[in-house]
Motif scaffolding. Structure first.
Motif, PDB file in Angstrom:
ATOM      1  N   PHE A  84       1.198  -0.885  -0.107  1.00 43.40           N
ATOM      2  CA  PHE A  84      -0.179   0.509  -0.071  1.00 43.40           C
ATOM      3  C   PHE A  84       0.753   1.246   0.558  1.00 43.40           C
ATOM      4  O   PHE A  84       0.320   2.139  -0.359  1.00 43.40           O
ATOM      5  CB  PHE A  84      -0.852  -0.037   1.374  1.00 43.40           C
ATOM      6  N   HIS A  85       1.966   1.174   0.565  1.00 43.03           N
ATOM      7  CA  HIS A  85       2.976   2.320   1.273  1.00 43.03           C
ATOM      8  C   HIS A  85       4.231   2.959   0.919  1.00 43.03           C
ATOM      9  O   HIS A  85       4.813   1.641   1.170  1.00 43.03           O
ATOM     10  CB  HIS A  85       2.355   2.832   2.000  1.00 43.03           C
ATOM     11  N   THR A  86       4.878   3.355   0.318  1.00 42.35           N
ATOM     12  CA  THR A  86       6.034   3.536   0.000  1.00 42.35           C
ATOM     13  C   THR A  86       6.601   4.746   1.342  1.00 42.35           C
ATOM     14  O   THR A  86       5.960   5.040   1.888  1.00 42.35           O
ATOM     15  CB  THR A  86       6.666   4.163  -0.711  1.00 42.35           C
ATOM     16  N   LEU A  87       7.644   3.718   2.417  1.00 42.52           N
ATOM     17  CA  LEU A  87       8.267   4.787   2.982  1.00 42.52           C
ATOM     18  C   LEU A  87       9.231   6.275   1.963  1.00 42.52           C
ATOM     19  O   LEU A  87       8.670   6.961   2.204  1.00 42.52           O
ATOM     20  CB  LEU A  87       9.422   4.338   3.576  1.00 42.52           C
ATOM     21  N   ASN A  88      10.384   5.649   1.115  1.00 38.82           N
ATOM     22  CA  ASN A  88      10.564   6.599   0.442  1.00 38.82           C
ATOM     23  C   ASN A  88      11.613   5.728  -0.612  1.00 38.82           C
ATOM     24  O   ASN A  88      11.845   5.060  -0.342  1.00 38.82           O
ATOM     25  CB  ASN A  88      11.614   7.712   0.706  1.00 38.82           C
ATOM     26  N   ALA A  89      12.098   6.407  -1.210  1.00 35.31           N
ATOM     27  CA  ALA A  89      13.244   5.729  -2.065  1.00 35.31           C
ATOM     28  C   ALA A  89      14.340   6.937  -2.830  1.00 35.31           C
ATOM     29  O   ALA A  89      13.722   8.200  -3.024  1.00 35.31           O
ATOM     30  CB  ALA A  89      12.303   5.407  -3.717  1.00 35.31           C
ATOM     31  N   TYR A  90      15.126   6.106  -3.022  1.00 35.60           N
ATOM     32  CA  TYR A  90      16.816   6.800  -3.794  1.00 35.60           C
ATOM     33  C   TYR A  90      17.386   6.568  -4.929  1.00 35.60           C
ATOM     34  O   TYR A  90      17.042   5.232  -4.973  1.00 35.60           O
ATOM     35  CB  TYR A  90      17.301   7.708  -2.795  1.00 35.60           C
ATOM     36  N   ASP A  91      17.899   7.211  -5.651  1.00 35.15           N
ATOM     37  CA  ASP A  91      18.630   6.637  -6.763  1.00 35.15           C
ATOM     38  C   ASP A  91      20.787   6.190  -5.837  1.00 35.15           C
ATOM     39  O   ASP A  91      20.776   7.973  -4.623  1.00 35.15           O
ATOM     40  CB  ASP A  91      19.589   7.674  -7.557  1.00 35.15           C
ATOM     41  N   ASP A  92      21.380   5.475  -5.952  1.00 29.58           N
ATOM     42  CA  ASP A  92      22.158   5.262  -5.200  1.00 29.58           C
ATOM     43  C   ASP A  92      23.247   4.558  -6.621  1.00 29.58           C
ATOM     44  O   ASP A  92      23.416   2.751  -6.572  1.00 29.58           O
ATOM     45  CB  ASP A  92      21.863   3.948  -4.428  1.00 29.58           C
ATOM     46  N   GLY A  93      24.240   5.514  -6.755  1.00 34.33           N
ATOM     47  CA  GLY A  93      24.820   4.945  -8.261  1.00 34.33           C
ATOM     48  C   GLY A  93      23.597   4.296  -9.553  1.00 34.33           C
ATOM     49  O   GLY A  93      22.939   4.677 -10.266  1.00 34.33           O
ATOM     50  N   ASP A  94      23.943   2.844  -9.777  1.00 32.86           N
ATOM     51  CA  ASP A  94      23.837   2.046 -11.411  1.00 32.86           C
ATOM     52  C   ASP A  94      22.251   1.588  -9.994  1.00 32.86           C
ATOM     53  O   ASP A  94      22.089   0.570 -10.650  1.00 32.86           O
ATOM     54  CB  ASP A  94      24.717   1.503 -11.199  1.00 32.86           C
ATOM     55  N   THR A  95      21.891   1.833  -8.840  1.00 33.48           N
ATOM     56  CA  THR A  95      20.774   1.226  -8.010  1.00 33.48           C
ATOM     57  C   THR A  95      19.507   2.208  -8.209  1.00 33.48           C
ATOM     58  O   THR A  95      19.568   2.944  -7.957  1.00 33.48           O
ATOM     59  CB  THR A  95      21.745   0.183  -6.925  1.00 33.48           C
ATOM     60  N   VAL A  96      18.228   2.004  -7.478  1.00 33.72           N
ATOM     61  CA  VAL A  96      17.609   2.206  -6.861  1.00 33.72           C
ATOM     62  C   VAL A  96      16.880   2.044  -5.994  1.00 33.72           C
ATOM     63  O   VAL A  96      16.414   0.637  -5.617  1.00 33.72           O
ATOM     64  CB  VAL A  96      16.197   2.625  -8.574  1.00 33.72           C
ATOM     65  N   VAL A  97      16.692   2.119  -4.666  1.00 37.09           N
ATOM     66  CA  VAL A  97      17.048   2.000  -3.214  1.00 37.09           C
ATOM     67  C   VAL A  97      15.157   2.185  -2.972  1.00 37.09           C
ATOM     68  O   VAL A  97      14.845   3.773  -3.172  1.00 37.09           O
ATOM     69  CB  VAL A  97      17.918   2.358  -2.191  1.00 37.09           C
ATOM     70  N   VAL A  98      14.191   1.068  -2.685  1.00 39.80           N
ATOM     71  CA  VAL A  98      13.313   1.403  -2.369  1.00 39.80           C
ATOM     72  C   VAL A  98      12.790   0.753  -1.085  1.00 39.80           C
ATOM     73  O   VAL A  98      12.571  -0.490  -1.106  1.00 39.80           O
ATOM     74  CB  VAL A  98      12.074   1.033  -3.345  1.00 39.80           C
ATOM     75  N   ASP A  99      12.612   1.826  -0.251  1.00 33.86           N
ATOM     76  CA  ASP A  99      11.668   0.780   1.180  1.00 33.86           C
ATOM     77  C   ASP A  99      10.298   1.019   1.254  1.00 33.86           C
ATOM     78  O   ASP A  99       9.816   2.027   0.929  1.00 33.86           O
ATOM     79  CB  ASP A  99      12.265   2.191   2.634  1.00 33.86           C
TER      80      ASP A  99
END
Length: 495
Positions: free
Chosen positions: A313-328
């Motif tokens: 239902f809900h994401t906390l946040n996401a960000y780019d980290d070089g060649d990866t995308v981090v999604v909480d």
């Protein structure tokens, strides 16, 4: 002395009893009692919305379908000046209350019940799945449906708007991902500018017709959650006359997930009757995946990453980290597979997905295994690397009295029990304007006191979870959905 107000316990449906039960009165109270001290820099309104059925919807009622009611507290100079609660006046609500329609409601009219926020000087009540937002006054009275200056089409075959936009902290623009069962296998990514008009809208193809409550945004990408809760034909056609039901279902089976539905079919189902079931179910045959699309991209540019079946239902946040995308995210094991009137199918836990754009691989990591929901972060960091997040602990599928503070750098979590007999709702983070640390600010949210039968607006220190102030309300704020702090006179580009 104030009267104790107890919600009903008679319904067999958990979403119509205890603190899920609707309130029946609209209240206005001024000069509210405050325990502790409200920070002097708070100048604005704390707003929250949720379902509040106007009439008895029956024991088969789905929690998500009640008419929206907004609850707000005005804070200034250390005082709580007023509390108000108001139904969103859709055409049906206005008719039930014997009032004139507000604005010009369209065919997709619904009393928005999912989110409430301020943008471009407008207070907007939002709902997903196609119905337009409703604009409210500063005092929470209904102005009418809002189509963003004619830039939001409200026609069959278009996804409409979303309940969960995310604001880019650099531009102030609202980014949204919208879905609607009439749009087949298309969802829409849009950007709402600071002039109050949609300046960009892109259709994205997905597998079928999924329910997409939320998405995530990074500085470079849009994160799309294409997960196995999908439009259910049998549920949607329950009110179609029995003699023609096989014909209608056969037609829907040929078009769902591939093309927008024919307008006569849409109209017939929309007029079908008094359905109280949400027409979405867990679909074990639907692949679970996360899409990564460049912000300036289109459907052809989406990179898809397969993940294990789950629902978010809900994401906390996401960000780019070089060649990866981090999604909480808050990860549910299933949704609407066995419990069909609300989200209650096992613990929902804080989980991180790391998506490698070089290899196309997705990695899933558990962060905290306590059941929780309504994650929030410092929204000045939306799409940027974040360290802290806050969430509400859940017990047996319902909000409990625990607040959680996650430190994503250390992997540690602190918890605060508010007290026996108390029930928390979503808390949002409000930064200290003079602060420099990410967690320098307060958390604000409504808390229900079951013994007293009333609610409070609680203000906590975001770093320590200690009490700062409590605003005592004249009535009960039922369990609901999303809320936000709406500061007065904010620079729209910096909100």
């Amino acid at each position: 002395m104030t009267e104790t107000i107890h919600p009903t316990t008679e319904s067999a449906n958990r979403y119509l009893r205890d603190n899920f039960a609707p309130v029946r009165e609209e209240l206005t109270a001024t000069d509210l009692t405050v325990t502790g001290r409200l920070p002097d820099h708070l100048d604005g309104r704390y707003l929250r919305i949720g379902p509040n059925p106007l009439d008895d919807p029956g024991d088969q009622h789905h929690w998500f379908l009640g008419e929206g009611m907004v609850h707000g507290v005005r804070i200034r100079d250390g005082h709580a000046e007023w509390y108000r609660n108001r139904w969103v006046r859709s055409a049906a609500v206005a008719d039930s209350l014997g009032e004139p329609h507000r604005g010009t409601p369209g065919e997709r009219d619904f009393a928005a019940n999912t989110n409430v926020l301020e943008h471009h000087g407008r207070t907007l009540a939002l709902v997903e799945a196609g119905a337009p937002p409703y604009e409210l006054t500063h005092d929470l009275d209904t102005v009418g449906p809002c189509d963003f200056g004619g830039t939001l089409p409200s026609i069959p075959g278009r996804p409409g708007y979303a309940a969960h936009p995310h604001r880019d902290p650099g531009t102030g623009e609202l980014h949204a991902l919208s879905y609607n069962w009439t749009a087949g296998n298309r969802v829409a990514y849009s950007v709402l500018g600071n002039d109050g008009r949609i300046r960009r809208s892109v259709d994205v193809e997905v597998h079928g017709s999924p329910m997409m409550h939320d998405f995530a945004l990074t500085e470079r990408h849009v994160v799309i959650l294409d997960l196995p809760v999908t439009f259910d034909i049998a549920t949607a056609t329950e009110d179609v006359p029995r003699l023609v039901r096989p014909l209608v279902r056969g037609l829907l089976n040929r078009v769902i997930g591939r093309n927008p539905l024919p307008e006569p079919v849409i109209a017939r189902i929309a007029r079908g009757g008094d359905a109280v079931s949400l027409p979405y179910r867990w679909n074990p045959d639907y692949p679970a995946r996360i899409g990564i699309m460049p912000r300036d991209g289109d459907s052809a540019s989406v990179r898809w990453f397969e993940i294990a079946p789950c629902y978010v239902f809900h994401t906390l946040n996401a960000y780019d980290d070089g060649d990866t995308v981090v999604v909480d995210v808050i990860r549910h094991p299933t949704m609407f597979a066995t419990v069909l009137n609300g989200p209650n199918e096992g613990p929902a836990v804080l989980t991180r997905f790391t998506l490698d754009l070089r290899t196309g691989q997705a990695r899933e990591t558990g962060i905290d295994q306590r059941s929780q929901e309504f994650p929030r972060h410092d929204e000045r960091l939306t799409g940027r690397r974040h360290r802290y997040g806050w969430a509400v602990g859940f017990e047996d599928g319902a909000p409990g009295d625990t607040l959680l503070r996650h430190d994503l750098d250390t992997g540690s979590t602190e918890s605060r029990r508010l007290g026996a007999g108390l029930e928390a709702s979503e808390f949002c983070f409000v930064p200290n304007p003079d602060g420099t640390a990410e967690d320098d600010g307060v958390l604000m949210g409504y808390v229900h006191d079951r013994a007293e039968g009333r609610s409070q607006l609680r203000v906590l220190d975001a770093a320590t979870l200690d009490d700062v102030a409590t605003v005592h309300l004249p009535g009960r704020v039922p369990a609901g959905f999303h809320g936000n702090w709406a500061p007065e006179g904010a620079d729209l580009a910096d909100v």
